[in-house]
Motif scaffolding. Structure first.
Motif, short mmCIF file in Angstrom:
data_model
loop_
_atom_site.label_atom_id
_atom_site.label_comp_id
_atom_site.label_asym_id
_atom_site.label_seq_id
_atom_site.Cartn_x
_atom_site.Cartn_y
_atom_site.Cartn_z
N MET A 1 -0.63 8.19 -3.67
CA MET A 1 -1.12 6.83 -3.40
C MET A 1 -1.93 6.82 -2.11
N PRO A 2 -3.00 6.04 -2.05
CA PRO A 2 -3.77 5.93 -0.80
C PRO A 2 -2.90 5.40 0.33
N GLU A 3 -3.24 5.79 1.55
CA GLU A 3 -2.56 5.30 2.74
C GLU A 3 -3.42 4.26 3.44
N ILE A 4 -2.79 3.24 3.98
CA ILE A 4 -3.53 2.21 4.70
C ILE A 4 -3.08 2.24 6.17
N HIS A 5 -4.02 2.53 7.04
CA HIS A 5 -3.74 2.75 8.46
C HIS A 5 -4.18 1.55 9.29
N VAL A 6 -3.34 1.15 10.22
CA VAL A 6 -3.69 0.13 11.20
C VAL A 6 -4.45 0.80 12.33
N VAL A 7 -5.65 0.29 12.61
CA VAL A 7 -6.49 0.87 13.67
C VAL A 7 -6.84 -0.23 14.66
N ARG A 8 -6.46 -0.05 15.91
CA ARG A 8 -6.79 -1.00 16.96
C ARG A 8 -7.11 -0.23 18.23
N ARG A 26 -13.91 3.24 -6.65
CA ARG A 26 -12.46 3.04 -6.61
C ARG A 26 -12.06 1.60 -6.89
N ARG A 27 -12.98 0.80 -7.38
CA ARG A 27 -12.63 -0.56 -7.74
C ARG A 27 -12.02 -0.59 -9.13
N GLY A 28 -11.17 -1.60 -9.37
CA GLY A 28 -10.58 -1.73 -10.69
C GLY A 28 -9.29 -0.94 -10.82
N GLU A 29 -8.81 -0.81 -12.03
CA GLU A 29 -7.53 -0.17 -12.29
C GLU A 29 -7.64 1.35 -12.25
N HIS A 30 -6.64 1.99 -11.63
CA HIS A 30 -6.59 3.45 -11.57
C HIS A 30 -5.14 3.87 -11.78
N ALA A 31 -4.80 5.09 -11.38
CA ALA A 31 -3.47 5.62 -11.65
C ALA A 31 -2.37 4.82 -10.97
N GLY A 32 -2.64 4.27 -9.80
CA GLY A 32 -1.65 3.48 -9.09
C GLY A 32 -2.09 2.05 -8.96
N PRO A 33 -1.50 1.30 -8.01
CA PRO A 33 -1.92 -0.08 -7.80
C PRO A 33 -3.40 -0.14 -7.43
N ARG A 34 -4.05 -1.23 -7.78
CA ARG A 34 -5.45 -1.42 -7.41
C ARG A 34 -5.60 -1.32 -5.90
N VAL A 35 -6.68 -0.67 -5.45
CA VAL A 35 -6.91 -0.55 -4.01
C VAL A 35 -7.08 -1.93 -3.39
N GLU A 36 -7.75 -2.85 -4.11
CA GLU A 36 -7.91 -4.21 -3.59
C GLU A 36 -6.54 -4.86 -3.35
#
Length: 227
Positions: free
Chosen positions: A1-8, A111-121
């Motif tokens: 699954m993609p990772e979402i990083h907090v950047v500040r 990477r928009r739309g449905e893929h193997a895991g949850p939608r990136v959006e």
């Protein structure tokens, strides 16, 4: 699954290599694809006055590739709504420490739309809600195209219009205030089938954050009898 990083600003040095691709992707998406020509820059990077050290970015990374992002700016500072689109908010500027403005939300086309895991959006929308409740926010202000509203409704976001829609470059645009709360985040996690928090806080271990609701315990663990 993609990772979402907090950047500040506290950990930006760990993500410097991503910022040039990030601004170039913004130019590709908003200028080349969506034809927002007012944002065009000769260097091929879409950067504006709200990309300051106080902006917070969520970078969605998959195997080291930037595939999506969003920006959050504290409303106690200048924002798109206060400086560029004040006429969209009939109640006047939002200037509150518990509200951030969201903008520049995108996912790369492939990477928009449905893929193997949850939608990136969906992952991004879940992640920003997690970020908000982690730092004690109660809402997000957004200037958006009207077609976003059904998408927000489907994912459980409660968006309150702040004024009437306006036509801009052939698009219907309005300002909204979205509730940021535990119920919305929990609903999004359940819809997406997530079994753990979505955010990576690399280099931000000392940032003060409130504990998230413990919604990931399996039923057997949650109701284990005392011994």
């Amino acid at each position: 699954m993609p990772e979402i990083h907090v950047v500040r600003k506290d950990n930006r040095h760990l993500y410097e290599s991503y910022f040039d691709p990030y601004f170039r992707l913004r130019h590709d998406i908003y200028v080349k694809q969506r034809k927002w020509m007012a944002l065009d820059r000769p260097d091929g990077r879409e950067i504006d006055q709200f990309d300051t050290e106080d902006a917070v970015y969520l970078f969605c990374l998959d195997n080291g590739q930037l595939i999506g992002a969003m920006r959050a700016v504290p409303t106690v500072l200048p924002t798109l709504m206060s400086e560029i689109f004040p006429y969209l908010n009939i109640r006047g500027p939002i200037c509150r420490p518990d509200v951030y403005e969201l903008s520049r939300v995108f996912v790369i086309p492939e990477r928009r739309g449905e893929h193997a895991g949850p939608r990136v959006e969906t992952l991004l929308l879940t992640a920003i809600m997690e970020f908000g409740i982690s730092i004690g926010l109660t809402g997000f202000s957004i200037v958006l195209e009207s077609w976003w509203l059904p998408r927000f409704e489907r994912c459980g976001w409660k968006a309150h219009p702040l004024g009437l829609p306006h036509m801009m470059d052939g698009m219907s645009v309005l300002a909204v205030l979205v509730d940021c709360d535990d119920v919305t985040w929990t609903s999004q996690c359940n819809q997406s089938g997530l079994t753990r928090p979505t955010l990576t806080w690399q280099g931000l271990e000392r940032v003060r954050r409130r504990a998230l609701p413990d919604i990931f315990l399996p039923p057997a663990a949650a109701f284990q009898p005392a011994r």
